[in-house]
Design an enzyme around this catalytic site. Structure first.
Site, short mmCIF file in Angstrom:
data_model
loop_
_atom_site.label_atom_id
_atom_site.label_comp_id
_atom_site.label_asym_id
_atom_site.label_seq_id
_atom_site.Cartn_x
_atom_site.Cartn_y
_atom_site.Cartn_z
N SER A 170 0.86 -1.18 0.00
CA SER A 170 0.00 0.00 0.00
C SER A 170 0.90 1.23 0.00
CB SER A 170 -0.86 0.02 1.28
OG SER A 170 -1.43 1.29 1.48
N TYR A 183 -2.79 -0.92 10.45
CA TYR A 183 -2.70 -1.19 9.01
C TYR A 183 -1.36 -0.68 8.46
CZ TYR A 183 -4.04 -1.12 4.04
OH TYR A 183 -4.09 -1.31 2.67
P1 NAD Z 1 -11.06 -6.33 -0.55
O1 NAD Z 1 -11.64 -6.22 0.80
O2 NAD Z 1 -11.96 -6.43 -1.72
O3 NAD Z 1 -10.05 -7.55 -0.65
C1 NAD Z 1 -9.43 -8.19 0.41
C2 NAD Z 1 -9.62 -9.68 0.21
O4 NAD Z 1 -8.87 -10.38 1.20
C3 NAD Z 1 -11.09 -10.11 0.36
O5 NAD Z 1 -11.44 -10.94 -0.72
C4 NAD Z 1 -11.09 -10.89 1.66
O6 NAD Z 1 -12.05 -11.94 1.69
C5 NAD Z 1 -9.68 -11.44 1.66
N1 NAD Z 1 -9.24 -11.83 3.00
C6 NAD Z 1 -9.35 -11.14 4.15
N2 NAD Z 1 -8.82 -11.83 5.17
C7 NAD Z 1 -8.37 -13.00 4.64
C8 NAD Z 1 -7.72 -14.13 5.19
N3 NAD Z 1 -7.43 -14.21 6.49
N4 NAD Z 1 -7.38 -15.14 4.35
C9 NAD Z 1 -7.67 -15.08 3.02
N5 NAD Z 1 -8.28 -14.02 2.46
C10 NAD Z 1 -8.63 -13.00 3.25
O7 NAD Z 1 -10.10 -5.06 -0.70
P2 NAD Z 1 -8.95 -4.74 -1.76
O8 NAD Z 1 -8.88 -3.28 -1.84
O9 NAD Z 1 -9.13 -5.52 -2.99
O10 NAD Z 1 -7.65 -5.22 -0.97
C11 NAD Z 1 -6.67 -6.08 -1.54
C12 NAD Z 1 -5.30 -5.69 -1.05
O11 NAD Z 1 -4.97 -4.41 -1.57
C13 NAD Z 1 -5.17 -5.59 0.47
O12 NAD Z 1 -3.94 -6.14 0.88
C14 NAD Z 1 -5.19 -4.09 0.72
O13 NAD Z 1 -4.51 -3.74 1.88
C15 NAD Z 1 -4.47 -3.60 -0.52
N6 NAD Z 1 -4.70 -2.19 -0.84
C16 NAD Z 1 -5.93 -1.75 -1.25
C17 NAD Z 1 -6.09 -0.40 -1.55
C18 NAD Z 1 -7.38 0.16 -2.03
O14 NAD Z 1 -7.48 1.39 -2.19
N7 NAD Z 1 -8.39 -0.63 -2.30
C19 NAD Z 1 -5.02 0.47 -1.42
C20 NAD Z 1 -3.80 -0.01 -0.99
C21 NAD Z 1 -3.64 -1.35 -0.71
#
Ligand code: NAD
Length: 285
Positions: A170, A183
């Site tokens: 991130s 986080y």
């Molecule tokens: P999201 O909530 O759609 O995806 C997260 C996924 O992780 C979900 O499918 C959830 O079921 C799964 N998950 C959670 N705990 C779990 C576990 N213990 N075991 C297996 N799966 C698990 O959100 P996203 O934005 O797609 O996030 C994906 C990644 O991107 C994350 O690591 C998040 O920190 C990172 N991220 C997202 C953003 C953003 O703006 N969306 C920005 C920076 C980083």
């Protein structure tokens, strides 16, 4: 921003089923792939020719629909239920990968959570769960992957690397984030996990990198983009003045997983519309 600014932005979609299948025959495992960024990465890897394991926790129907979309492009796809923070479940998921798809070439550590609170209110459970999923998960999965890559070695018909690991970090691996200390600490930790591992396994031709998304339109941060007010408040943080789309992370992941980026090692690729450029200084400070 003027009130006519669209909440959605017309970002060009990657062509579906591209002819150039640069990951043909390789096997990729994507954690947390039933939604958001993980879903887009899994589909992009599948469209680039990889056979894909879609890890999920809850929502098997959503994981299956990701698998279906990948199969429509001619790649294989299976789903694997596992909590990435649980060693026994992680081990079983990698065993399933080998028994059903025969090998592993690419791991994408994408699963992640936010449990936000003011610093003095963060419970030990909230602290621990975020660390378990965001940091211990990538540790456990990467360990399983490296063991498999070590055993397999290099197959030059598939890739010049023995294996590739991509961590979805991130912008908060470098940008401090008040109200989200657990986080940000987990993503800062992930950065040095990635870099230290990259240093250690480089001689074995295992490549390790991260992608650091900025604000991407997914469920994890829907509060930041799903209303006009919230979206407008977000834009001053982004020099490009738009939120990112999950497909944009998918395209970056295909490149980082492919031999096109073979000399790219131990870096974080920021895909953030410029969020890490100190946008507060846009007007000269
Ligand atoms: P999201 O909530 O759609 O995806 C997260 C996924 O992780 C979900 O499918 C959830 O079921 C799964 N998950 C959670 N705990 C779990 C576990 N213990 N075991 C297996 N799966 C698990 O959100 P996203 O934005 O797609 O996030 C994906 C990644 O991107 C994350 O690591 C998040 O920190 C990172 N991220 C997202 C953003 C953003 O703006 N969306 C920005 C920076 C980083």
């Amino acid at each position: 921003m003027p009130s006519s600014t669209p909440l959605s932005w017309p970002t060009p979609e990657a062509p579906s089923c591209p002819i150039l299948k640069i990951l043909q025959g390789q096997v990729a495992l994507v954690t947390g792939a039933s939604s958001g960024i993980g879903r887009s990465i899994a589909i992009a890897l599948g469209h680039a020719g990889a056979n894909v394991v879609i890890n999920y926790l809850g929502h098997p129907d959503k994981a299956e629909s990701v698998a279906e979309e990948i199969r429509r492009c001619g790649s294989k796809a299976i789903t694997a239920l596992a909590d990435v923070s649980k060693p026994d479940q992680v081990e079983a998921m990698f065993q399933k990968t080998i028994s059903e798809l025969g090998r592993l070439d690419i791991l994408v550590n994408n699963a992640g959570i936010q449990l936000d609170a003011a610093f003095e209110d963060i419970t030990l459970d909230q602290w621990q769960r975020v660390m378990d999923v965001n940091l211990t998960g990538p540790f456990l999965c990467s360990q399983e992957a490296v063991r498999i890559f070590n055993k397999q070695g290099i197959d030059p018909t598939l890739s010049c690397a023995a294996g590739k690991i991509i961590c979805i970090s991130s912008v908060h691996e470098v940008i401090p984030w008040a109200g989200h200390v657990n986080y940000a600490a987990s993503k800062g930790g992930l950065m040095l996990l990635m870099k230290s591992l990259a240093q250690e396994v480089a001689p074995r031709r295992i490549r390790v990198n991260s992608i650091a998304p900025g604000a991407i339109r997914t469920p994890i941060n829907s509060a930041a983009w799903s209303t006009r007010e919230a979206y407008d408040a977000l834009l001053p943080l982004i020099p490009q003045k738009r939120i990112g789309e999950p497909e944009e992370i998918g395209r970056a992941a295909v490149w980082l997983a492919s031999d096109q980026s073979d000399y790219v090692h131990g870096i974080t690729l920021f895909v953030d519309g410029g969020m890490t450029l100190y946008p507060g200084f846009e007007t000269g400070g």
